[in-house]
Design a protein around this motif. Structure first.
Motif, mmCIF file in Angstrom:
data_model
loop_
_atom_site.group_PDB
_atom_site.id
_atom_site.type_symbol
_atom_site.label_atom_id
_atom_site.label_comp_id
_atom_site.label_asym_id
_atom_site.label_seq_id
_atom_site.Cartn_x
_atom_site.Cartn_y
_atom_site.Cartn_z
ATOM 1 N N LEU A 197 35.775 145.797 45.505
ATOM 2 C CA LEU A 197 36.991 145.614 44.895
ATOM 3 C C LEU A 197 36.877 144.443 44.050
ATOM 4 O O LEU A 197 37.411 144.386 42.972
ATOM 5 C CB LEU A 197 38.077 145.480 45.983
ATOM 6 C CG LEU A 197 38.273 146.640 46.881
ATOM 7 C CD1 LEU A 197 39.442 146.533 47.881
ATOM 8 C CD2 LEU A 197 38.841 147.838 45.964
ATOM 9 N N THR A 198 36.506 143.307 44.497
ATOM 10 C CA THR A 198 36.242 141.897 43.610
ATOM 11 C C THR A 198 35.490 142.169 42.495
ATOM 12 O O THR A 198 35.585 141.593 41.433
ATOM 13 C CB THR A 198 36.075 140.682 44.570
ATOM 14 O OG1 THR A 198 34.599 140.916 45.079
ATOM 15 C CG2 THR A 198 37.053 140.459 45.706
ATOM 16 N N GLN A 199 34.305 143.077 42.684
ATOM 17 C CA GLN A 199 33.648 143.273 41.474
ATOM 18 C C GLN A 199 34.213 143.917 40.421
ATOM 19 O O GLN A 199 33.963 143.929 39.374
ATOM 20 C CB GLN A 199 32.122 143.872 41.961
ATOM 21 C CG GLN A 199 31.121 143.296 42.807
ATOM 22 C CD GLN A 199 30.160 143.825 43.607
ATOM 23 O OE1 GLN A 199 30.041 145.042 43.336
ATOM 24 N NE2 GLN A 199 29.265 143.238 44.109
ATOM 25 N N LEU A 200 35.174 144.563 40.788
ATOM 26 C CA LEU A 200 35.903 145.373 39.719
ATOM 27 C C LEU A 200 37.121 144.558 39.198
ATOM 28 O O LEU A 200 37.733 145.014 38.348
ATOM 29 C CB LEU A 200 36.709 146.595 40.487
ATOM 30 C CG LEU A 200 35.886 147.801 40.710
ATOM 31 C CD1 LEU A 200 36.765 148.682 41.641
ATOM 32 C CD2 LEU A 200 35.261 148.544 40.000
ATOM 33 N N GLY A 201 37.022 143.292 39.343
ATOM 34 C CA GLY A 201 38.050 142.435 38.963
ATOM 35 C C GLY A 201 39.437 142.371 39.665
ATOM 36 O O GLY A 201 40.304 141.779 39.263
ATOM 37 N N LEU A 202 39.289 142.861 40.784
ATOM 38 C CA LEU A 202 40.739 143.041 41.645
ATOM 39 C C LEU A 202 40.874 141.666 42.412
ATOM 40 O O LEU A 202 39.607 141.487 43.267
ATOM 41 C CB LEU A 202 40.797 144.359 42.523
ATOM 42 C CG LEU A 202 40.521 145.430 41.700
ATOM 43 C CD1 LEU A 202 40.695 146.764 42.619
ATOM 44 C CD2 LEU A 202 41.858 145.723 40.675
ATOM 45 N N LYS A 203 41.999 140.817 42.622
ATOM 46 C CA LYS A 203 42.139 139.982 43.605
ATOM 47 C C LYS A 203 42.602 140.516 44.744
ATOM 48 O O LYS A 203 43.471 141.487 44.849
ATOM 49 C CB LYS A 203 43.099 139.042 43.037
ATOM 50 C CG LYS A 203 43.233 137.859 43.661
ATOM 51 C CD LYS A 203 44.270 136.762 43.034
ATOM 52 C CE LYS A 203 44.723 135.650 43.777
ATOM 53 N NZ LYS A 203 45.652 134.973 43.160
ATOM 54 N N LEU A 204 42.462 140.123 45.945
ATOM 55 C CA LEU A 204 42.614 140.571 47.324
ATOM 56 C C LEU A 204 43.394 139.456 47.893
ATOM 57 O O LEU A 204 42.995 138.138 48.271
ATOM 58 C CB LEU A 204 41.718 141.051 48.268
ATOM 59 C CG LEU A 204 40.948 142.251 47.751
ATOM 60 C CD1 LEU A 204 39.687 142.428 48.488
ATOM 61 C CD2 LEU A 204 41.830 143.267 47.790
ATOM 62 N N ASN A 205 44.796 139.262 48.129
ATOM 63 C CA ASN A 205 45.386 138.388 48.806
ATOM 64 C C ASN A 205 45.816 138.786 50.362
ATOM 65 O O ASN A 205 46.210 139.959 50.454
ATOM 66 C CB ASN A 205 46.923 138.255 48.099
ATOM 67 C CG ASN A 205 46.925 137.789 46.821
ATOM 68 O OD1 ASN A 205 45.643 136.988 46.447
ATOM 69 N ND2 ASN A 205 47.764 137.979 45.810
ATOM 70 N N LYS A 206 45.665 137.740 51.232
ATOM 71 C CA LYS A 206 45.785 138.118 52.785
ATOM 72 C C LYS A 206 47.446 138.175 52.980
ATOM 73 O O LYS A 206 47.518 138.975 54.165
ATOM 74 C CB LYS A 206 44.948 137.145 53.314
ATOM 75 C CG LYS A 206 44.914 137.589 54.911
ATOM 76 C CD LYS A 206 44.151 138.675 54.898
ATOM 77 C CE LYS A 206 43.886 139.250 56.388
ATOM 78 N NZ LYS A 206 44.359 140.679 56.589
ATOM 79 N N THR A 207 48.124 137.568 51.930
ATOM 80 C CA THR A 207 49.685 137.505 52.471
ATOM 81 C C THR A 207 50.333 138.156 51.156
ATOM 82 O O THR A 207 49.951 138.201 50.228
ATOM 83 C CB THR A 207 50.273 136.051 52.761
ATOM 84 O OG1 THR A 207 49.508 135.322 51.579
ATOM 85 C CG2 THR A 207 49.389 135.429 54.051
ATOM 86 N N SER A 208 51.535 138.390 51.782
ATOM 87 C CA SER A 208 52.371 138.741 50.807
ATOM 88 C C SER A 208 53.982 138.505 51.027
ATOM 89 O O SER A 208 54.197 138.132 52.098
ATOM 90 C CB SER A 208 52.467 140.471 50.866
ATOM 91 O OG SER A 208 53.592 140.985 50.093
ATOM 92 N N LYS A 209 54.593 138.514 49.874
ATOM 93 C CA LYS A 209 56.252 138.227 50.173
ATOM 94 C C LYS A 209 56.772 139.488 50.598
ATOM 95 O O LYS A 209 57.897 139.188 51.247
ATOM 96 C CB LYS A 209 56.943 138.000 48.939
ATOM 97 C CG LYS A 209 56.883 139.119 47.875
ATOM 98 C CD LYS A 209 57.490 138.666 46.388
ATOM 99 C CE LYS A 209 57.447 139.974 45.505
ATOM 100 N NZ LYS A 209 57.822 139.468 44.226
ATOM 101 N N HIS A 210 56.122 140.826 50.851
ATOM 102 C CA HIS A 210 56.725 142.005 51.387
ATOM 103 C C HIS A 210 56.322 142.072 53.016
ATOM 104 O O HIS A 210 57.185 142.918 53.429
ATOM 105 C CB HIS A 210 56.321 143.112 50.637
ATOM 106 C CG HIS A 210 56.670 143.157 49.132
ATOM 107 N ND1 HIS A 210 57.561 143.159 48.696
ATOM 108 C CD2 HIS A 210 55.737 142.855 47.999
ATOM 109 C CE1 HIS A 210 57.766 143.250 47.394
ATOM 110 N NE2 HIS A 210 56.504 142.899 47.033
ATOM 111 N N SER A 211 55.514 141.468 53.392
ATOM 112 C CA SER A 211 55.024 141.652 54.975
ATOM 113 C C SER A 211 54.374 140.375 55.338
ATOM 114 O O SER A 211 53.896 139.589 54.705
ATOM 115 C CB SER A 211 54.548 142.936 54.685
ATOM 116 O OG SER A 211 53.137 142.898 55.346
ATOM 117 N N ARG A 212 54.017 140.370 56.661
ATOM 118 C CA ARG A 212 53.321 139.348 57.188
ATOM 119 C C ARG A 212 51.897 139.620 57.108
ATOM 120 O O ARG A 212 51.440 140.934 57.058
ATOM 121 C CB ARG A 212 53.812 139.215 58.572
ATOM 122 C CG ARG A 212 53.583 139.978 59.504
ATOM 123 C CD ARG A 212 54.350 140.137 60.763
ATOM 124 N NE ARG A 212 54.442 141.088 61.525
ATOM 125 C CZ ARG A 212 53.746 141.692 62.452
ATOM 126 N NH1 ARG A 212 52.606 141.204 62.402
ATOM 127 N NH2 ARG A 212 54.016 142.968 63.057
#
Length: 130
Positions: free
Chosen positions: A25-40
């Protein structure tokens, strides 16, 4: 199984299999966040942000034309992700992928998990808007 769980107005929630290489996913330029404002924070769940000037879906079965969201979902489809459907809303990932088929953007079947059953989804050609 890698699953697209939810699409929010500015991020996509994905659940990744234990053995999935996140570098794909990161090689496609996508950022992966572990947290969100929508959920824990949840094990193996990540959030892929995308820019949005408009709401993802202002009402049921109506989706805005967001090129970045479209591109991310098509790439996830190419990686074999399964798109989740739920009876609780008509704005689920499976509904969005069907919308891409209606528009003629996606012309191949996509993998879906709907009511606990895996399926391959391809709308009839006559339903496409051209």
């Amino acid at each position: 199984m890698n699953l697209v769980k939810w699409i929010f107005d500015d991020e996509i929630e994905v659940a990744l299999a234990q053995d999935f290489d996140k570098a794909q996913l990161t090689q496609l330029g996508l950022k992966l966040n572990k947290t969100s404002k929508h959920s824990r924070a949840t094990p193996n769940v990540y959030y892929i942000p995308y820019p949005a000037d408009d709401a993802f879906s202002p009402t049921t079965y109506v989706f805005t034309h967001n090129e970045r969201l479209r591109d991310i979902c098509l790439r996830l489809h190419e990686l074999g992700f399964v798109f989740w459907g739920t009876f609780k809303t008509e704005k689920s990932p499976i509904d969005y992928m069907r919308e891409l088929q209606y528009r003629g953007v996606l012309t191949t079947p996509f993998r879906a998990l709907n009511a606990g059953e895996q399926e391959s989804v391809l709308i009839d050609e006559t339903q496409r808007s051209m």
